[in-house]
Design an enzyme around this catalytic site. Structure first.
Site, PDB file in Angstrom:
ATOM      1  N   ASN A   1       0.810  -1.236  -0.129  1.00 14.14           N
ATOM      2  CA  ASN A   1      -0.020  -0.019   0.052  1.00 14.14           C
ATOM      3  C   ASN A   1       1.034   1.074  -0.063  1.00 14.14           C
ATOM      4  O   ASN A   1       0.350   2.226  -0.696  1.00 14.14           O
ATOM      5  CB  ASN A   1      -0.851  -0.007   1.194  1.00 14.14           C
ATOM      6  CG  ASN A   1      -0.384  -0.354   2.466  1.00 14.14           C
ATOM      7  OD1 ASN A   1       0.290  -1.369   2.532  1.00 14.14           O
ATOM      8  ND2 ASN A   1      -0.437   0.482   3.476  1.00 14.14           N
TER       9      ASN A   1
ATOM     10  N   GLN B   1      -4.841  -3.916  -2.525  1.00 16.07           N
ATOM     11  CA  GLN B   1      -4.414  -2.761  -3.336  1.00 16.07           C
ATOM     12  C   GLN B   1      -4.207  -3.081  -4.773  1.00 16.07           C
ATOM     13  O   GLN B   1      -4.131  -2.179  -5.610  1.00 16.07           O
ATOM     14  CB  GLN B   1      -3.075  -2.440  -2.642  1.00 16.07           C
ATOM     15  CG  GLN B   1      -2.915  -1.586  -1.576  1.00 16.07           C
ATOM     16  CD  GLN B   1      -3.837  -0.451  -1.253  1.00 16.07           C
ATOM     17  OE1 GLN B   1      -3.961   0.431  -2.397  1.00 16.07           O
ATOM     18  NE2 GLN B   1      -3.967   0.004  -0.178  1.00 16.07           N
TER      19      GLN B   1
ATOM     20  N   SER C   1     -10.914  -5.414   0.027  1.00 15.36           N
ATOM     21  CA  SER C   1     -11.584  -4.467   0.355  1.00 15.36           C
ATOM     22  C   SER C   1     -12.407  -3.592  -0.573  1.00 15.36           C
ATOM     23  O   SER C   1     -11.794  -3.082  -1.563  1.00 15.36           O
ATOM     24  CB  SER C   1     -10.764  -3.652   1.310  1.00 15.36           C
ATOM     25  OG  SER C   1     -11.281  -2.439   1.889  1.00 15.36           O
ATOM     26  N   ALA C   2     -13.651  -3.162  -0.145  1.00 10.66           N
ATOM     27  CA  ALA C   2     -14.380  -2.465  -1.364  1.00 10.66           C
ATOM     28  C   ALA C   2     -14.147  -1.115  -1.329  1.00 10.66           C
ATOM     29  O   ALA C   2     -14.005  -0.571  -2.374  1.00 10.66           O
ATOM     30  CB  ALA C   2     -15.817  -2.491  -1.086  1.00 10.66           C
ATOM     31  N   HIS C   3     -13.441  -0.303  -0.165  1.00  5.07           N
ATOM     32  CA  HIS C   3     -13.297   1.116  -0.677  1.00  5.07           C
ATOM     33  C   HIS C   3     -11.988   1.456  -1.165  1.00  5.07           C
ATOM     34  O   HIS C   3     -11.777   2.692  -1.586  1.00  5.07           O
ATOM     35  CB  HIS C   3     -13.344   1.838   0.854  1.00  5.07           C
ATOM     36  CG  HIS C   3     -12.334   1.609   1.829  1.00  5.07           C
ATOM     37  ND1 HIS C   3     -11.263   2.329   1.843  1.00  5.07           N
ATOM     38  CD2 HIS C   3     -12.096   0.461   2.778  1.00  5.07           C
ATOM     39  CE1 HIS C   3     -10.421   2.030   2.949  1.00  5.07           C
ATOM     40  NE2 HIS C   3     -10.923   0.788   3.283  1.00  5.07           N
TER      41      HIS C   3
ATOM     42  N   THR D   1     -27.103 -10.961   9.849  1.00  4.73           N
ATOM     43  CA  THR D   1     -27.739 -10.414   8.783  1.00  4.73           C
ATOM     44  C   THR D   1     -26.972  -9.732   8.211  1.00  4.73           C
ATOM     45  O   THR D   1     -26.098  -8.699   8.478  1.00  4.73           O
ATOM     46  CB  THR D   1     -28.993  -9.530   9.429  1.00  4.73           C
ATOM     47  OG1 THR D   1     -29.813 -10.336  10.154  1.00  4.73           O
ATOM     48  CG2 THR D   1     -30.024  -9.070   8.092  1.00  4.73           C
TER      49      THR D   1
ATOM     50  N   CYS E   1      -2.713   7.282   8.673  1.00  9.15           N
ATOM     51  CA  CYS E   1      -2.587   6.732  10.263  1.00  9.15           C
ATOM     52  C   CYS E   1      -4.063   6.998  10.879  1.00  9.15           C
ATOM     53  O   CYS E   1      -4.570   8.102  10.762  1.00  9.15           O
ATOM     54  CB  CYS E   1      -1.597   7.227  11.075  1.00  9.15           C
ATOM     55  SG  CYS E   1      -0.348   6.422  11.677  1.00  9.15           S
TER      56      CYS E   1
HETATM   57  N1  PMP Z   1      -4.336  -4.286   3.647  1.00  9.26           N
HETATM   58  C1  PMP Z   1      -3.842  -3.309   3.110  1.00  9.26           C
HETATM   59  C2  PMP Z   1      -2.691  -3.544   2.135  1.00  9.26           C
HETATM   60  C3  PMP Z   1      -4.438  -1.981   3.117  1.00  9.26           C
HETATM   61  O1  PMP Z   1      -3.984  -1.063   2.374  1.00  9.26           O
HETATM   62  C4  PMP Z   1      -5.685  -1.803   3.839  1.00  9.26           C
HETATM   63  C5  PMP Z   1      -6.441  -0.574   4.064  1.00  9.26           C
HETATM   64  N2  PMP Z   1      -5.181   0.514   4.377  1.00  9.26           N
HETATM   65  C6  PMP Z   1      -6.134  -2.819   4.723  1.00  9.26           C
HETATM   66  C7  PMP Z   1      -5.382  -4.133   4.576  1.00  9.26           C
HETATM   67  C8  PMP Z   1      -7.357  -2.615   5.649  1.00  9.26           C
HETATM   68  O2  PMP Z   1      -8.434  -2.571   4.814  1.00  9.26           O
HETATM   69  P1  PMP Z   1      -9.837  -2.082   5.617  1.00  9.26           P
HETATM   70  O3  PMP Z   1      -9.774  -0.615   5.357  1.00  9.26           O
HETATM   71  O4  PMP Z   1     -10.849  -2.503   4.442  1.00  9.26           O
HETATM   72  O5  PMP Z   1      -9.842  -2.711   6.978  1.00  9.26           O
END
Ligand code: PMP
Length: 370
Positions: A141, A169, A189-191, A227, A314
């Site tokens: 990341n 990523q 992770s969706a976001h 749910t 952070c």
């Molecule tokens: N793993 C990596 C490499 C990430 O960059 C992140 C998000 N910073 C996460 C895990 C954690 O994901 P989440 O925000 O969905 O908990």
């Protein structure tokens, strides 16, 4: 002032398709476990999303289990049986922290594998056997450096070890093929791909045994009771479809990133591009200006209308020294001065120009001395 958002590795803006899917799903109020028409409508949305996420990573739909995000998925994957866990210092905290805690609770061993200065984890001498869980991220990341997970999967399989990969990523930036990776489990992770926050998935390979995360109702194939968050799941599905379509645009993003790095080097030859020689994600640039505080740079860029980050974002809003760059053996004057610029599928030439104008203004030697 128009803002320039270049922090997609922290989180990506919500895609219009994902927004529309979330909003539409909020009105599908049935409980997906109910047998009536209202329940079946909710179930259909979940099934569609599961299929879309599976397609994004070439997994079977039955292998995709929705979670509250990758932190949950990583923690759950680590709950597998093991006596030794092998991982590198470049892993995300959501892997490192549970690994340490679980090893302490089990009286088990954590083997910290070396990382090259280029950002590649070297698991070559790691003890791999049936009691080992090897953890290796797909892409970092902070630096965007890609690990050869397929080769690790092969080694793990040959030795009867289990492999977990954090692929958060990677989607939409590089193709992912869960079937050939040789991993037992994989986090998403969706976001990070323009879906909503608070939703993700653990891909659990067919035949892989993993204790259920939550016992209770029979949701998520009896693996994660509770749910379902139908709206978030539908948004994840829509984002996954869009991310898959977008892989074709990855070379355009890589060109923009490469131009940004070349111009930075031209303006400030002392700048260091971290991981430049390793295979990397197309969208990420980790740039250090030795001796200059990354935190100061982030604040100055923010005031100039450009959102970037210092290493990892952070949760406290406070920038700590990057454990990733430290694990790569980079000295404090580089690790402490590294900023991360991460582009998205919609990033334009004009936004790169805005970043470069700010860089020259902020980082030109006269400006920094001031
Ligand atoms: N793993 C990596 C490499 C990430 O960059 C992140 C998000 N910073 C996460 C895990 C954690 O994901 P989440 O925000 O969905 O908990």
């Amino acid at each position: 002032m128009a803002r320039t958002y270049l922090d997609h590795n922290a989180t990506a803006p919500l895609r219009p398709q994902a927004r529309a899917a979330v909003v539409a799903a909020l009105d599908v109020f049935g409980n997906a476990s109910s047998v009536h028409a209202e329940g079946r409508r909710a179930r259909a949305l979940i099934d569609e999303a599961r299929e879309a996420v599976a397609q994004l990573v070439n997994a079977d739909a039955g292998e995709v289990v929705f979670t509250s995000g990758a932190t949950e998925a990583n923690t759950w994957a680590l709950s597998a049986p093991w006596e030794t866990i092998v991982l590198a210092g470049i892993e995300h905290d959501s892997v490192r922290a549970p690994a340490t805690a679980m090893a302490a609770a089990r009286g088990a061993r954590v083997v910290d594998i070396p990382v090259t200065r280029g950002g590649t984890a070297d698991y070559g001498s790691a003890p791999l056997n049936a009691a080992t869980l090897l953890v290796l991220q797909l892409a970092n990341n902070e630096t965007g450096v890609l690990q050869n997970v397929e080769a690790a999967g092969l080694r793990a399989t040959e030795n009867g070890a289990r492999l977990h990969t954090d692929a958060v990523q990677a989607p939409g930036r590089v193709a992912i093929d869960f079937k050939t990776l040789g991993a037992s489990t994989m986090s998403l992770s969706a976001h990070k791909i323009g879906g909503p926050k608070g939703i993700g998935a653990l891909v659990v390979g067919n035949g892989v045994t993993l204790p259920a995360l939550f016992a209770g109702g029979g949701q998520e194939l009896r693996r994660r009771a509770g749910t379902e968050n139908v709206a978030a799941i539908a948004g994840f599905g829509a984002a996954a479809r869009a991310a898959l379509d977008e892989l074709a645009g990855a070379s355009r993003v890589a060109k923009l990133r490469d131009r940004l790095e070349a111009e930075v080097k031209r303006a400030t030859p002392e700048a260091v591009i971290i991981g430049a020689d390793a295979p990397r994600l197309p969208n990420t640039a980790a740039i250090a200006l030795p001796g200059v505080s990354a935190e100061t740079l982030v604040i100055k860029f923010d005031l100039a209308g450009v959102a970037i980050s210092a290493g990892a974002a952070c949760s406290s809003g406070k920038v700590a020294e990057s454990h990733v760059l430290t694990a790569m053996g980079l000295p404090p004057e580089i690790a402490g001065s590294a900023i991360r610029v991460s582009l998205g599928p919609e990033t334009t030439e004009a936004e790169i120009a805005a970043f470069l104008a700010a860089w020259t203004r902020i980082c030109g030697s006269a400006s920094l001395a001031a």
